[in-house]
Design an enzyme around this catalytic site. Structure first.
Site, PDB file in Angstrom:
ATOM      1  N   GLU A   1       0.847  -1.193   0.000  1.00 17.96           N
ATOM      2  CA  GLU A   1       0.000   0.000   0.000  1.00 17.96           C
ATOM      3  C   GLU A   1       0.880   1.239   0.000  1.00 17.96           C
ATOM      4  O   GLU A   1       0.388   2.346   0.099  1.00 17.96           O
ATOM      5  CB  GLU A   1      -0.938   0.008   1.205  1.00 17.96           C
ATOM      6  CG  GLU A   1      -0.217   0.070   2.537  1.00 17.96           C
ATOM      7  CD  GLU A   1      -0.769   1.161   3.442  1.00 17.96           C
ATOM      8  OE1 GLU A   1      -1.930   1.059   3.819  1.00 17.96           O
ATOM      9  OE2 GLU A   1      -0.021   2.117   3.740  1.00 17.96           O
TER      10      GLU A   1
ATOM     11  N   CYS B   1      -3.464  -4.935   3.681  1.00 19.79           N
ATOM     12  CA  CYS B   1      -2.432  -5.837   4.207  1.00 19.79           C
ATOM     13  C   CYS B   1      -2.405  -7.207   3.542  1.00 19.79           C
ATOM     14  O   CYS B   1      -1.608  -8.063   3.935  1.00 19.79           O
ATOM     15  CB  CYS B   1      -2.583  -5.973   5.713  1.00 19.79           C
ATOM     16  SG  CYS B   1      -2.314  -4.424   6.588  1.00 19.79           S
TER      17      CYS B   1
ATOM     18  N   THR C   1     -12.433  -2.307  13.001  1.00 25.38           N
ATOM     19  CA  THR C   1     -11.143  -2.961  12.852  1.00 25.38           C
ATOM     20  C   THR C   1     -11.128  -4.410  13.334  1.00 25.38           C
ATOM     21  O   THR C   1     -10.638  -5.296  12.653  1.00 25.38           O
ATOM     22  CB  THR C   1     -10.056  -2.145  13.593  1.00 25.38           C
ATOM     23  OG1 THR C   1     -10.071  -0.833  13.055  1.00 25.38           O
ATOM     24  CG2 THR C   1      -8.681  -2.756  13.405  1.00 25.38           C
TER      25      THR C   1
ATOM     26  N   HIS D   1      -2.348 -12.861  10.069  1.00 21.66           N
ATOM     27  CA  HIS D   1      -1.964 -11.449   9.911  1.00 21.66           C
ATOM     28  C   HIS D   1      -1.760 -10.849  11.301  1.00 21.66           C
ATOM     29  O   HIS D   1      -2.516 -11.132  12.230  1.00 21.66           O
ATOM     30  CB  HIS D   1      -3.045 -10.683   9.146  1.00 21.66           C
ATOM     31  CG  HIS D   1      -2.764  -9.217   9.080  1.00 21.66           C
ATOM     32  ND1 HIS D   1      -1.575  -8.719   8.610  1.00 21.66           N
ATOM     33  CD2 HIS D   1      -3.503  -8.131   9.462  1.00 21.66           C
ATOM     34  CE1 HIS D   1      -1.587  -7.393   8.683  1.00 21.66           C
ATOM     35  NE2 HIS D   1      -2.746  -7.016   9.204  1.00 21.66           N
TER      36      HIS D   1
ATOM     37  N   LYS E   1      -1.680  -8.742  19.883  1.00 25.35           N
ATOM     38  CA  LYS E   1      -2.855  -9.419  20.432  1.00 25.35           C
ATOM     39  C   LYS E   1      -3.724 -10.139  19.393  1.00 25.35           C
ATOM     40  O   LYS E   1      -4.136 -11.282  19.590  1.00 25.35           O
ATOM     41  CB  LYS E   1      -3.712  -8.360  21.150  1.00 25.35           C
ATOM     42  CG  LYS E   1      -4.301  -8.847  22.462  1.00 25.35           C
ATOM     43  CD  LYS E   1      -5.259  -7.819  23.023  1.00 25.35           C
ATOM     44  CE  LYS E   1      -4.523  -6.744  23.825  1.00 25.35           C
ATOM     45  NZ  LYS E   1      -5.423  -5.644  24.231  1.00 25.35           N
TER      46      LYS E   1
ATOM     47  N   SER F   1      -7.565  -5.019   4.994  1.00 26.12           N
ATOM     48  CA  SER F   1      -8.753  -4.196   5.212  1.00 26.12           C
ATOM     49  C   SER F   1      -9.464  -3.937   3.895  1.00 26.12           C
ATOM     50  O   SER F   1      -8.863  -3.871   2.842  1.00 26.12           O
ATOM     51  CB  SER F   1      -8.354  -2.866   5.851  1.00 26.12           C
ATOM     52  OG  SER F   1      -7.958  -3.091   7.179  1.00 26.12           O
TER      53      SER F   1
END
Lengths: 134, 356, 386
Positions: B89, B121, B211, B244, B249, B306
């Protein structure tokens, strides 16, 4: 902007492509078509390994126009494994101090932008301290 | 509407002939971002530190190094490559392909396909699926697929802690030459406005609180689950898994949702120390995993981009890995090369200081 | 063979002449030189200039300056050889007279560096190095000198103040030259405290780029006016030699081969020995160049040239006075005019009119200017006769 000048040198600049003298086996960089050692025609293309060591170096604080973005930067004479000496920047030094004899390896980086932010990006060889496997 | 969840399987078996990673030298600790923007409050930082590209680096130079590493392992004549596809990107040009520069520099031009991919991504894994198709159909012997980014987050934004630089590249070819076979792929894609960057804008925007749940978790788990269902496999059939990794987390949570253990994702979990390398994030997890895998190991990789979508891959390591692994620098070699910078130097290096 | 005489000399002060144009600066030097020659009329004009086309957007200086000096109609052209442009223009003048085709030649070196400063001047200066293999890597003239100095100091185990004697000598002499840019002596302490420009070179290792013009009138001895008012100085030798443009392509990095070749040819041509040289105006654009030029000219063993600066040998009272009017370091370095300044200063010495900087009894002067790190070397030997 100097598009043709940079374009015609792209291959040797991206990958350190020089010449090999078919008569005396001298490795030549930059390419010059006539072997500096024996004087015969030498047009066989030859890809250098990119490995060498620092022969001399200096850091530039007052950069010429077009190079201010990365100043201060270090320029070196690098003695290639195959013989020739090459002028190029040392990059990715981090906190390492350059020194004579330092082993370095070729990588391809942005040399600068031809003109302002609208101009073509010029890529070419630089050298960094040789990376080792951990 | 019928659902067609059939996996993507090439008509002739394909695999990874060579792989290579790249991570730039500089690191910005997350607590340095916190020092500038939240008064040094460091509770709940998403990662430890992120990789920052040098002043002379961009997606062209980083891709080139990753591709060169992949070629060192593949040990093929670059003239036999028929495609160079690079996902990012942050291509340095809005118009003019990264892929042509990389292809020229490795000596693969002119008889090639070349294009730049963009899918947030997952642009790198999209390139891998395309390479599987080209090689798997018999149209080409070798194809290069890469995903790298020099991602930027808005100063002070949550993304600034993690938006990092790095990625990986692969030479895809016939399975019989592979160090790991690509058995199948499956992609799960919807129109989800979780994150975007409009043309001419420097920094991206997040959509609401999309998200996590409707974007990352929904697509990653769906792609992973369908892949397992269609193959008839279960998490314990895999030695390793990679998801990914936009932070530390999320990949751990999606692993546990799908039934994978912390041990299985350990070698590929790099975001804590290099940040989110966007198009490179999942696949640099794969290169780090291949660096430690053994012949016979099975690997599940699920990317996420995304917009939104996930690509899942079923991979099996072959014994050729052992003879090729040491032919180039490993992912951890790059991670170990580390120079810490402060926020001021980061601001200069990433062009965040207004010069005009 | 006919004797070629430097019949007239002229110079402007060297400095930042923001209010004077290139043409006016050149005219001042030309008028002084013509007057000094007793009013000889030039038939040809050779202009030594390095960067006017780039910095002043002005090429074609032959026509411009011939016209501006009221000499329209005569042969006129520019000679360019990087930093050696002035010396190369003098060489053209020498050839023209020696050929017998021209009787009186005017040589003017003129340079206007300070119309641009900083990065723009660096990039202009860098047009004289290899564009495809040096300046594209952000290299400059100063970088080349620094690369030489780094290696030279490394190989010869030179202390950090090893090159200090060159600027110290230059500044001591510049103090006595009313045309010098810097007319103040410096101390070793000043040198050691100076900012680094490009390691290992500091501010005092680098001559300042400046504006200036200097001119010479050349003719054959038999054409001198009957009442010629000066002791006669002749050009006993004029030589020029070349080496690789880029530093990386030198077979022997720490040796100025062109400088050596041109000096040897000059000694041979003038039929003199090294020991007969009373003063040497070397090209100290960078202190390392001075050290290497001394070695190339045979005044010191290889790797030891720097010692001549430390032990007083190059001082006015020493064995081999150098930079007697301040050299490039203190007088200033006005590019294509530099080689002409060297000649003007040497003529002053040989005529015995060098004022407080006079080297008593000087009869033979060696002058040398370099293009880049000795990519071109132009050497002249001047002798007083009678």
């Amino acid at each position: 902007m100097e598009i043709p000048r940079h374009w015609r040198l792209r291959q040797q600049r991206y990958g350190l492509i020089g010449e090999l003298c078919p008569h005396c086996d001298t490795k030549i960089f930059p390419p010059r078509d006539i072997c500096p050692a024996c004087g015969h025609e030498a047009k066989t293309s030859f890809a250098f390994s990119g490995r060498g060591e620092v022969f001399s170096f200096t850091t530039i604080y007052e950069a010429p126009t077009g190079f201010e973005e990365t100043a201060p930067y270090t320029v070196a004479l690098v003695k290639l494994e195959e013989g020739p000496m090459v002028t190029a920047q040392l990059t990715d030094l981090g906190d390492d101090k350059p020194e004579i004899g330092m082993p370095v390896e070729m990588i391809t980086r942005r040399l600068h932008s031809d003109g302002d932010e609208r101009g073509m990006l010029i890529y070419g060889y630089k050298f960094r301290p040789s990376m080792k496997a951990v | 509407m019928t659902e067609n969840k059939a996996l993507l399987k090439p008509s002739r078996p394909v695999g990874i002939i060579g792989y290579g990673a790249y991570v730039p030298r500089y690191r910005l600790p997350a607590n340095e971002v916190a020092r500038i923007w939240v008064g040094g409050r460091v509770s709940g930082l998403p990662i430890k530190e992120k990789a920052v590209p040098g002043l002379d680096e961009d997606v062209v130079t980083m891709s080139l190094e990753a591709v060169r590493n992949a070629l060192k392992r593949a040990r093929i004549d670059p003239a036999e490559i028929r495609a160079v596809w690079i996902g990012s990107e942050s291509h340095p040009y809005a118009v003019k392909p990264t892929s042509t520069i990389v292809a020229e520099a490795i000596g693969a031009t002119p008889h090639i396909q070349a294009a730049d991919m963009e899918f947030a991504c997952k642009a790198g894994t999209e390139a891998m699926v395309m390479a599987m198709g080209l090689v798997g159909s018999g149209m080409a012997r070798y194809a290069v697929a890469a995903g790298l980014d020099t991602a930027q987050g808005k100063p002070g934004d949550a993304l600034e802690y993690t938006a990092a630089a790095g990625g990986a590249a692969f030479v895809i070819g016939p399975a019989e030459e592979s160090l790991a076979t690509l058995n199948a792929a499956y992609s799960y894609v919807t129109d989800t406005p979780d994150f975007w960057r409009r043309e001419y804008q420097h920094y991206p925007e997040h959509g609401n609180r999309f998200t996590g749940e409707p974007a990352y978790f929904k697509h990653s788990t769906a792609a992973g689950k369908i892949m397992l269902e269609e193959l008839g496999t279960k998490p314990s059939d895999y030695t390793w898994a990679i998801f990914h990794q936009p932070n530390a987390k999320f990949p751990q949570r999606v692993a546990s949702l799908l039934g994978f253990t912390p041990e299985q994702i350990k070698p590929g979990l790099l975001s804590p120390v290099i940040g989110n390398t966007y198009a490179g994030a999942a696949i640099i997890g794969l290169t780090a995993t291949l660096d430690v895998a053994k012949p016979g190991d099975r690997i599940l990789m699920v990317s996420f981009g995304s917009g939104a979508g996930s690509d899942a891959f079923d991979i099996t390591v072959t014994d050729k890995l052992l003879e090729r692994r040491d032919k180039a620098l490993k992912t951890q070699d790059y991670i170990a090369r580390r120079t810490e910078i402060d926020y001021a130097m980061y601001a200069r290096m990433r062009g965040k200081i207004a010069m005009k | 063979m006919t004797e070629i005489i430097i019949a007239g000399i002229g110079q402007t002060s060297v400095g930042e002449h923001w209010n004077i144009s290139l043409r006016s600066l050149a005219l001042q030097a030309i008028q002084i030189a013509i007057q000094d020659s007793g009013g000889l009329k030039p038939q040809a004009l050779y202009v030594g200039n390095m960067l006017a086309a780039n910095i002043s957007r002005q090429a074609h200086l032959g026509a411009l300056l011939a016209d501006f000096a009221g000499l329209t109609g005569i042969e006129a052209e520019t000679v360019e050889a990087g930093g050696a442009s002035g010396g190369a223009a003098l060489r053209q003048g020498y050839l023209a007279i020696a050929s017998g085709l021209v009787d009186v030649v005017l040589v003017v070196g003129a340079e206007k560096f300070t119309d641009v400063i900083g990065p723009d001047l660096e990039v202009a200066l860098a047009t004289t190095i290899d564009a495809d293999y040096e300046s594209i890597h952000g290299m400059t003239l100063t970088t080349q000198a620094a690369l030489l100095a780094q290696r030279y100091m490394h190989e010869n185990h030179i202390p950090v103040d090893g090159l200090a004697g060159f600027p110290l000598t230059a500044h001591a002499n510049g103090a006595g030259n009313k045309n010098a840019m810097y007319r103040k002596a410096i101390t070793l302490d000043d040198y050691l405290k100076a900012d680094t420009v490009s390691d290992p070179l500091n501010l005092y290792d680098v001559a300042p780029n400046a504006d200036g013009a200097a001119a010479l009138m050349l003719t054959r001895r038999e054409l001198l006016p009957k009442d010629f008012p000066h002791p006669i100085v002749r050009l006993a030798a004029s030589t020029i030699a070349s080496d690789t443009l880029s530093l990386a392509e030198r077979n022997d990095l720490l040796w100025f081969a062109a400088a050596q070749a041109s000096v040897e040819q000059a000694f041979q041509k003038a039929s003199i020995t090294r020991e007969q040289v009373d003063l040497f105006e070397y090209y100290d654009a960078f202190s390392i160049f001075a050290a290497m030029s001394l070695e190339a000219a045979g005044f010191g063993p290889r790797g030891q040239g720097w010692k001549l600066a430390g032990d007083g040998s190059i001082a006015r009272s020493g064995q081999l006075p150098c930079a007697t009017q301040g050299g490039l370091k203190a007088r200033g370095n006005p590019g294509g005019a530099t080689g002409i300044y060297q000649a003007v200063e040497a003529v002053d010495q040989l005529r015995g009119q060098a004022g407080v900087n006079q080297i008593y009894g000087a009869r033979t002067a060696l002058i040398q200017c370099l293009g880049g790190p000795g990519s071109i070397a132009v050497t002249h030997i001047l002798e007083s006769i009678e």
